[in-house]
Design a protein around this motif. Structure first.
Motif, PDB file in Angstrom:
ATOM      1  N   THR A  36      54.973  40.345  56.535  1.00 44.02           N
ATOM      2  CA  THR A  36      54.284  40.294  58.581  1.00 44.02           C
ATOM      3  C   THR A  36      52.891  41.697  57.532  1.00 44.02           C
ATOM      4  OG1 THR A  36      56.970  39.873  58.230  1.00 44.02           O
ATOM      5  CG2 THR A  36      54.580  41.087  59.734  1.00 44.02           C
ATOM      6  N   LEU A  37      53.110  42.660  57.097  1.00 42.72           N
ATOM      7  CA  LEU A  37      52.242  43.284  56.787  1.00 42.72           C
ATOM      8  C   LEU A  37      50.550  42.715  57.040  1.00 42.72           C
ATOM      9  CD1 LEU A  37      50.947  46.049  57.079  1.00 42.72           C
ATOM     10  CD2 LEU A  37      51.967  46.260  54.519  1.00 42.72           C
ATOM     11  N   LEU A  38      50.372  42.405  55.098  1.00 46.47           N
ATOM     12  CA  LEU A  38      49.801  41.422  55.178  1.00 46.47           C
ATOM     13  C   LEU A  38      48.910  40.465  56.048  1.00 46.47           C
ATOM     14  CD1 LEU A  38      50.380  40.697  51.209  1.00 46.47           C
ATOM     15  CD2 LEU A  38      48.791  42.418  51.941  1.00 46.47           C
ATOM     16  N   ALA A  39      49.197  39.566  56.590  1.00 53.70           N
ATOM     17  CA  ALA A  39      49.755  39.211  57.463  1.00 53.70           C
ATOM     18  C   ALA A  39      48.643  39.057  59.279  1.00 53.70           C
ATOM     19  CB  ALA A  39      49.871  37.794  58.289  1.00 53.70           C
ATOM     20  N   VAL A  40      49.361  40.269  59.429  1.00 50.05           N
ATOM     21  CA  VAL A  40      49.014  41.221  60.652  1.00 50.05           C
ATOM     22  C   VAL A  40      47.166  42.134  60.265  1.00 50.05           C
ATOM     23  CG1 VAL A  40      49.070  43.594  61.973  1.00 50.05           C
ATOM     24  CG2 VAL A  40      50.616  41.943  61.919  1.00 50.05           C
ATOM     25  N   VAL A  41      46.937  42.731  59.010  1.00 51.85           N
ATOM     26  CA  VAL A  41      46.170  43.783  58.500  1.00 51.85           C
ATOM     27  C   VAL A  41      45.274  42.486  58.171  1.00 51.85           C
ATOM     28  CG1 VAL A  41      45.368  44.525  56.136  1.00 51.85           C
ATOM     29  CG2 VAL A  41      47.399  45.701  57.227  1.00 51.85           C
ATOM     30  N   PHE A  42      45.648  41.392  57.759  1.00 46.72           N
ATOM     31  CA  PHE A  42      43.927  40.608  57.562  1.00 46.72           C
ATOM     32  C   PHE A  42      43.804  39.201  58.195  1.00 46.72           C
ATOM     33  CE2 PHE A  42      45.262  41.661  52.863  1.00 46.72           C
ATOM     34  CZ  PHE A  42      44.026  42.274  52.569  1.00 46.72           C
ATOM     35  N   GLY A  43      44.953  39.719  59.414  1.00 49.32           N
ATOM     36  CA  GLY A  43      44.425  38.998  60.724  1.00 49.32           C
ATOM     37  C   GLY A  43      45.193  37.401  61.180  1.00 49.32           C
ATOM     38  N   GLY A  44      46.112  36.786  59.684  1.00 48.85           N
ATOM     39  CA  GLY A  44      46.846  36.264  59.598  1.00 48.85           C
ATOM     40  C   GLY A  44      47.363  35.753  60.337  1.00 48.85           C
ATOM     41  N   TRP A  45      48.363  36.114  61.415  1.00 47.02           N
ATOM     42  CA  TRP A  45      49.250  36.148  62.146  1.00 47.02           C
ATOM     43  C   TRP A  45      49.340  34.841  62.686  1.00 47.02           C
ATOM     44  CZ3 TRP A  45      53.841  38.946  61.288  1.00 47.02           C
ATOM     45  CH2 TRP A  45      54.582  38.194  62.732  1.00 47.02           C
ATOM     46  N   ASP A  46      48.335  33.743  63.093  1.00 42.04           N
ATOM     47  CA  ASP A  46      48.656  32.614  63.273  1.00 42.04           C
ATOM     48  C   ASP A  46      48.939  31.456  62.396  1.00 42.04           C
ATOM     49  OD1 ASP A  46      47.755  32.925  66.548  1.00 42.04           O
ATOM     50  OD2 ASP A  46      45.266  32.882  65.804  1.00 42.04           O
ATOM     51  N   ALA A  47      48.471  31.542  61.322  1.00 41.49           N
ATOM     52  CA  ALA A  47      48.553  30.454  60.271  1.00 41.49           C
ATOM     53  C   ALA A  47      50.048  30.876  59.564  1.00 41.49           C
ATOM     54  CB  ALA A  47      47.747  31.277  59.353  1.00 41.49           C
ATOM     55  N   VAL A  48      50.490  32.529  59.797  1.00 40.74           N
ATOM     56  CA  VAL A  48      51.962  32.371  59.689  1.00 40.74           C
ATOM     57  C   VAL A  48      53.120  32.047  60.487  1.00 40.74           C
ATOM     58  CG1 VAL A  48      52.781  34.471  59.525  1.00 40.74           C
ATOM     59  CG2 VAL A  48      51.391  34.686  58.124  1.00 40.74           C
ATOM     60  N   VAL A  49      52.210  32.158  61.581  1.00 47.97           N
ATOM     61  CA  VAL A  49      53.858  32.156  63.154  1.00 47.97           C
ATOM     62  C   VAL A  49      53.519  30.590  62.299  1.00 47.97           C
ATOM     63  CG1 VAL A  49      54.239  31.191  65.028  1.00 47.97           C
ATOM     64  CG2 VAL A  49      53.083  33.526  64.064  1.00 47.97           C
ATOM     65  N   THR A  50      52.649  29.639  62.397  1.00 46.44           N
ATOM     66  CA  THR A  50      52.238  28.139  61.775  1.00 46.44           C
ATOM     67  C   THR A  50      52.845  26.994  61.405  1.00 46.44           C
ATOM     68  OG1 THR A  50      50.377  27.963  63.107  1.00 46.44           O
ATOM     69  CG2 THR A  50      50.924  26.061  62.049  1.00 46.44           C
ATOM     70  N   GLN A  51      53.258  27.964  59.750  1.00 45.50           N
ATOM     71  CA  GLN A  51      53.717  27.620  58.746  1.00 45.50           C
ATOM     72  C   GLN A  51      55.459  28.163  58.619  1.00 45.50           C
ATOM     73  OE1 GLN A  51      52.832  26.540  55.808  1.00 45.50           O
ATOM     74  NE2 GLN A  51      51.064  25.890  56.522  1.00 45.50           N
ATOM     75  N   ALA A  52      55.813  28.881  59.487  1.00 46.54           N
ATOM     76  CA  ALA A  52      57.137  29.525  59.675  1.00 46.54           C
ATOM     77  C   ALA A  52      57.576  28.145  60.324  1.00 46.54           C
ATOM     78  CB  ALA A  52      57.141  31.186  60.487  1.00 46.54           C
ATOM     79  N   SER A  53      57.202  28.136  61.807  1.00 44.81           N
ATOM     80  CA  SER A  53      58.017  26.832  62.571  1.00 44.81           C
ATOM     81  C   SER A  53      57.688  25.262  62.105  1.00 44.81           C
ATOM     82  CB  SER A  53      56.743  26.359  63.941  1.00 44.81           C
ATOM     83  OG  SER A  53      55.633  26.086  63.416  1.00 44.81           O
ATOM     84  N   SER A  54      56.602  25.493  60.539  1.00 43.02           N
ATOM     85  CA  SER A  54      56.666  24.409  60.276  1.00 43.02           C
ATOM     86  C   SER A  54      57.747  24.335  59.312  1.00 43.02           C
ATOM     87  CB  SER A  54      55.948  23.827  59.287  1.00 43.02           C
ATOM     88  OG  SER A  54      54.433  23.411  60.312  1.00 43.02           O
ATOM     89  N   VAL A  55      58.403  25.185  57.976  1.00 38.97           N
ATOM     90  CA  VAL A  55      59.506  25.463  57.289  1.00 38.97           C
ATOM     91  C   VAL A  55      61.136  25.454  58.334  1.00 38.97           C
ATOM     92  CG1 VAL A  55      61.259  27.110  56.211  1.00 38.97           C
ATOM     93  CG2 VAL A  55      58.151  26.281  55.996  1.00 38.97           C
ATOM     94  N   ALA A  56      61.100  25.859  59.978  1.00 36.77           N
ATOM     95  CA  ALA A  56      61.936  25.663  60.697  1.00 36.77           C
ATOM     96  C   ALA A  56      62.429  24.886  60.922  1.00 36.77           C
ATOM     97  CB  ALA A  56      62.184  26.730  61.884  1.00 36.77           C
ATOM     98  N   GLY A  57      60.764  24.034  61.603  1.00 39.79           N
ATOM     99  CA  GLY A  57      60.989  22.201  61.641  1.00 39.79           C
ATOM    100  C   GLY A  57      62.325  21.673  60.407  1.00 39.79           C
ATOM    101  N   MET A  58      62.190  21.879  58.956  1.00 39.49           N
ATOM    102  CA  MET A  58      61.889  21.251  58.144  1.00 39.49           C
ATOM    103  C   MET A  58      63.819  21.456  57.799  1.00 39.49           C
ATOM    104  SD  MET A  58      58.774  20.653  55.265  1.00 39.49           S
ATOM    105  CE  MET A  58      59.464  22.240  53.892  1.00 39.49           C
ATOM    106  N   LEU A  59      63.912  22.616  58.318  1.00 34.98           N
ATOM    107  CA  LEU A  59      65.479  23.025  57.556  1.00 34.98           C
ATOM    108  C   LEU A  59      66.455  22.252  58.911  1.00 34.98           C
ATOM    109  CD1 LEU A  59      65.064  26.702  56.836  1.00 34.98           C
ATOM    110  CD2 LEU A  59      65.082  24.915  55.312  1.00 34.98           C
ATOM    111  N   GLY A  60      65.315  22.741  59.640  1.00 33.47           N
ATOM    112  CA  GLY A  60      66.491  21.711  60.482  1.00 33.47           C
ATOM    113  C   GLY A  60      66.578  20.356  60.754  1.00 33.47           C
ATOM    114  N   HIS A  61      66.490  19.728  59.614  1.00 27.84           N
ATOM    115  CA  HIS A  61      66.775  18.070  59.751  1.00 27.84           C
ATOM    116  C   HIS A  61      67.243  18.076  58.715  1.00 27.84           C
ATOM    117  CE1 HIS A  61      63.812  16.771  61.862  1.00 27.84           C
ATOM    118  NE2 HIS A  61      62.391  17.591  61.983  1.00 27.84           N
TER     119      HIS A  61
END
Length: 68
Positions: free
Chosen positions: A43-68
């Protein structure tokens, strides 16, 4: 010789303590423990380097895979 016997005793005690605290003898961590260790830094690295959108996208992808 006494030094190696002391180290063996220390290892034996570590194995007993590992059993008491539920640590896995193979040295692996439970996935939730690993996530709890990694998420604050990620989270710290995502905020510092501005990659928050990528982190959210990846997290939602992982959550979708775990849901199946």
């Amino acid at each position: 010789m006494a030094d190696s016997a002391g180290r063996a005793a220390d290892r034996s005690q570590e194995h007993r303590l590992a059993g008491v605290f539920g640590d896995r003898p193979s040295g692996t961590r439970h996935p939730l423990v690993a996530a709890a260790m990694v998420l604050p830094l990620a989270t710290l690295l995502a905020v510092v380097f501005g990659g928050w959108d990528a982190v959210v996208t990846q997290a939602s992808s992982v959550a979708g895979m775990l849901g199946h």
